[in-house]
Design a protein around this motif. Sequence first.
Motif, PDB file in Angstrom:
ATOM      1  N   SER A  46      11.734   4.926 -15.649  1.00 25.70           N
ATOM      2  CA  SER A  46      12.272   4.484 -16.934  1.00 25.70           C
ATOM      3  C   SER A  46      11.162   4.649 -17.960  1.00 25.70           C
ATOM      4  O   SER A  46      10.138   3.959 -17.903  1.00 25.70           O
ATOM      5  CB  SER A  46      12.713   3.019 -16.847  1.00 25.70           C
ATOM      6  OG  SER A  46      13.189   2.578 -18.099  1.00 25.70           O
ATOM      7  N   PRO A  50      11.076   8.331 -26.653  1.00 26.15           N
ATOM      8  CA  PRO A  50      10.369   9.621 -26.717  1.00 26.15           C
ATOM      9  C   PRO A  50       9.425   9.699 -27.905  1.00 26.15           C
ATOM     10  O   PRO A  50       9.592   9.024 -28.920  1.00 26.15           O
ATOM     11  CB  PRO A  50      11.504  10.638 -26.844  1.00 26.15           C
ATOM     12  CG  PRO A  50      12.655   9.883 -27.393  1.00 26.15           C
ATOM     13  CD  PRO A  50      12.532   8.501 -26.843  1.00 26.15           C
ATOM     14  N   LYS A  54      13.437  15.234 -31.549  1.00 27.09           N
ATOM     15  CA  LYS A  54      13.854  16.281 -30.612  1.00 27.09           C
ATOM     16  C   LYS A  54      13.398  17.632 -31.133  1.00 27.09           C
ATOM     17  O   LYS A  54      13.541  17.935 -32.326  1.00 27.09           O
ATOM     18  CB  LYS A  54      15.376  16.261 -30.439  1.00 27.09           C
ATOM     19  CG  LYS A  54      15.898  17.307 -29.470  1.00 27.09           C
ATOM     20  CD  LYS A  54      17.405  17.281 -29.374  1.00 27.09           C
ATOM     21  CE  LYS A  54      18.048  17.991 -30.539  1.00 27.09           C
ATOM     22  NZ  LYS A  54      19.508  18.146 -30.383  1.00 27.09           N
ATOM     23  N   TYR A 281      11.706  17.078 -25.828  1.00 21.86           N
ATOM     24  CA  TYR A 281      10.770  16.340 -26.669  1.00 21.86           C
ATOM     25  C   TYR A 281       9.351  16.734 -26.264  1.00 21.86           C
ATOM     26  O   TYR A 281       9.135  17.399 -25.258  1.00 21.86           O
ATOM     27  CB  TYR A 281      10.963  14.828 -26.501  1.00 21.86           C
ATOM     28  CG  TYR A 281      12.282  14.308 -27.020  1.00 21.86           C
ATOM     29  CD1 TYR A 281      12.385  13.771 -28.303  1.00 21.86           C
ATOM     30  CD2 TYR A 281      13.423  14.349 -26.223  1.00 21.86           C
ATOM     31  CE1 TYR A 281      13.603  13.290 -28.783  1.00 21.86           C
ATOM     32  CE2 TYR A 281      14.643  13.869 -26.692  1.00 21.86           C
ATOM     33  CZ  TYR A 281      14.718  13.339 -27.974  1.00 21.86           C
ATOM     34  OH  TYR A 281      15.920  12.870 -28.446  1.00 21.86           O
ATOM     35  N   ARG A 284       8.875  14.732 -22.878  1.00 21.37           N
ATOM     36  CA  ARG A 284       9.901  14.610 -21.842  1.00 21.37           C
ATOM     37  C   ARG A 284      11.055  15.576 -22.058  1.00 21.37           C
ATOM     38  O   ARG A 284      11.213  16.156 -23.132  1.00 21.37           O
ATOM     39  CB  ARG A 284      10.479  13.209 -21.834  1.00 21.37           C
ATOM     40  CG  ARG A 284      11.447  13.001 -23.029  1.00 21.37           C
ATOM     41  CD  ARG A 284      12.058  11.649 -23.037  1.00 21.37           C
ATOM     42  NE  ARG A 284      11.016  10.674 -23.232  1.00 21.37           N
ATOM     43  CZ  ARG A 284      11.191   9.366 -23.100  1.00 21.37           C
ATOM     44  NH1 ARG A 284      12.358   8.898 -22.764  1.00 21.37           N
ATOM     45  NH2 ARG A 284      10.215   8.540 -23.309  1.00 21.37           N
ATOM     46  N   ASP A 286      15.125  15.060 -21.896  1.00 22.22           N
ATOM     47  CA  ASP A 286      16.185  14.058 -21.801  1.00 22.22           C
ATOM     48  C   ASP A 286      17.444  14.783 -21.338  1.00 22.22           C
ATOM     49  O   ASP A 286      18.039  15.561 -22.086  1.00 22.22           O
ATOM     50  CB  ASP A 286      16.405  13.402 -23.167  1.00 22.22           C
ATOM     51  CG  ASP A 286      17.440  12.291 -23.112  1.00 22.22           C
ATOM     52  OD1 ASP A 286      17.635  11.727 -22.031  1.00 22.22           O
ATOM     53  OD2 ASP A 286      18.069  12.001 -24.156  1.00 22.22           O
ATOM     54  N   ARG A 288      21.249  15.024 -20.121  1.00 24.19           N
ATOM     55  CA  ARG A 288      22.554  14.362 -20.184  1.00 24.19           C
ATOM     56  C   ARG A 288      23.583  15.226 -19.477  1.00 24.19           C
ATOM     57  O   ARG A 288      23.602  16.445 -19.671  1.00 24.19           O
ATOM     58  CB  ARG A 288      22.995  14.160 -21.642  1.00 24.19           C
ATOM     59  CG  ARG A 288      22.128  13.187 -22.434  1.00 24.19           C
ATOM     60  CD  ARG A 288      22.598  13.106 -23.886  1.00 24.19           C
ATOM     61  NE  ARG A 288      22.206  14.285 -24.628  1.00 24.19           N
ATOM     62  CZ  ARG A 288      22.924  14.815 -25.632  1.00 24.19           C
ATOM     63  NH1 ARG A 288      24.103  14.294 -25.952  1.00 24.19           N
ATOM     64  NH2 ARG A 288      22.487  15.872 -26.271  1.00 24.19           N
ATOM     65  N   ARG A 299      22.538  10.242 -17.213  1.00 31.18           N
ATOM     66  CA  ARG A 299      21.461  10.515 -18.172  1.00 31.18           C
ATOM     67  C   ARG A 299      20.148  10.097 -17.529  1.00 31.18           C
ATOM     68  O   ARG A 299      20.047   9.009 -16.952  1.00 31.18           O
ATOM     69  CB  ARG A 299      21.673   9.756 -19.478  1.00 31.18           C
ATOM     70  CG  ARG A 299      20.672  10.133 -20.567  1.00 31.18           C
ATOM     71  CD  ARG A 299      21.092   9.548 -21.898  1.00 31.18           C
ATOM     72  NE  ARG A 299      20.330  10.095 -23.000  1.00 31.18           N
ATOM     73  CZ  ARG A 299      20.685  10.005 -24.273  1.00 31.18           C
ATOM     74  NH1 ARG A 299      21.812   9.371 -24.589  1.00 31.18           N
ATOM     75  NH2 ARG A 299      19.953  10.547 -25.217  1.00 31.18           N
ATOM     76  N   PRO A 301      15.520  10.897 -17.680  1.00 31.54           N
ATOM     77  CA  PRO A 301      14.387  11.619 -18.272  1.00 31.54           C
ATOM     78  C   PRO A 301      13.571  12.339 -17.210  1.00 31.54           C
ATOM     79  O   PRO A 301      13.493  11.906 -16.059  1.00 31.54           O
ATOM     80  CB  PRO A 301      13.570  10.490 -18.903  1.00 31.54           C
ATOM     81  CG  PRO A 301      13.779   9.342 -17.964  1.00 31.54           C
ATOM     82  CD  PRO A 301      15.175   9.497 -17.386  1.00 31.54           C
ATOM     83  N   GLU A 303       9.688  13.541 -17.099  1.00 28.61           N
ATOM     84  CA  GLU A 303       8.412  13.529 -17.833  1.00 28.61           C
ATOM     85  C   GLU A 303       7.788  14.918 -17.796  1.00 28.61           C
ATOM     86  O   GLU A 303       7.726  15.566 -16.734  1.00 28.61           O
ATOM     87  CB  GLU A 303       7.470  12.506 -17.217  1.00 28.61           C
ATOM     88  CG  GLU A 303       6.232  12.251 -18.041  1.00 28.61           C
ATOM     89  CD  GLU A 303       5.434  11.071 -17.508  1.00 28.61           C
ATOM     90  OE1 GLU A 303       4.612  10.530 -18.260  1.00 28.61           O
ATOM     91  OE2 GLU A 303       5.644  10.697 -16.336  1.00 28.61           O
TER      92      GLU A 303
END
Length: 310
Positions: A46, A50, A54, A281, A284, A286, A288, A299, A301, A303
């Motif tokens: 978790s 970010p 974006k 980002y 990370r 992201d 979806r 969803r 992330p 890293e």
Amino acid sequence: MAAPYRGPPMKSLHYRRWIALPVIVGLVLCAYAWAIATPVVGEPRSLPAPVGEKLWSFGFVGDTQLGEGIVEDVFGHFESEEVEFVLHLGDIVDDAASDEQWDEVLSAARRHKLWLRPVVGNHDRLLGTSDRGETRFREFFPELSDTCYRFEHRGLIFVMLNSERSLLPGTPQSRFLTNELAGLTDTSIVCLHRPVFTCGHRDLANQFLRRVWLHSRLVDTPVRLVLAGHHHYYDRTRPLDGITYVVSGGGSRKLYAAEAPDRSTAAFRAGVNHYGLVDVYADRLDVRVLAVDGEEIDRFPIERERSQDE
């Protein structure tokens, strides 16, 4: 008077040793294969909010075979999200010999101004030949150097493999993978059609071989995400030796029934046509996963290995 016992004949001892040696070697190799095919299961991370805005987005979809109507909707979503390209996870068509099926999918991509970066699926092969997807891919994607290839885009590296070809050491694709992995420095994503890890048991023997010949080589590299199709459902693993594996075969009308999640499963959903969006980002990815009607299925992330000034 009976002669003293002098033990078994030397020939018999040598014979037994020669029999035992391959058995011992086989057991050692099996134990090694089992160990590297059984990764350390981690917990999904978790992450905090970010860093910055974006930067850009890309999409992914698998198994558009028999996807009349679904493909148009999915590609429309990609266009509205302004993705910079779409990773196609294989089985573009149901029958590789059908020009009409290829034209249906590729024309839809052109209409929606999408740049497809595909991998070979088992349905993309010409049946009854020794073809491993090369024939049709060279015809419809002449810009690709081979059916296993690499491309870079704005700080990310994508290694695209052909799961219809062998990864056994010494084979051309194995040499390609060795060279590419040795040169990875930034966050990397591997794509192929047949899954490496999934709770589904279809194609299980080949799954095991991919765990031995692929997963073991991805550990301790900048590869953070592996995307596959082939199974017509959605499945995401927990980090396995630090790598997240996704199965996304949501482009077809022929969807598979639910499987029983195993200890490595982080998310699973069957019976839903879906696609993926990845927002990039500085720190990370992201990811979806969305149903065609817009419902968010998952969803998570990823890293990044190293932040980039893009």
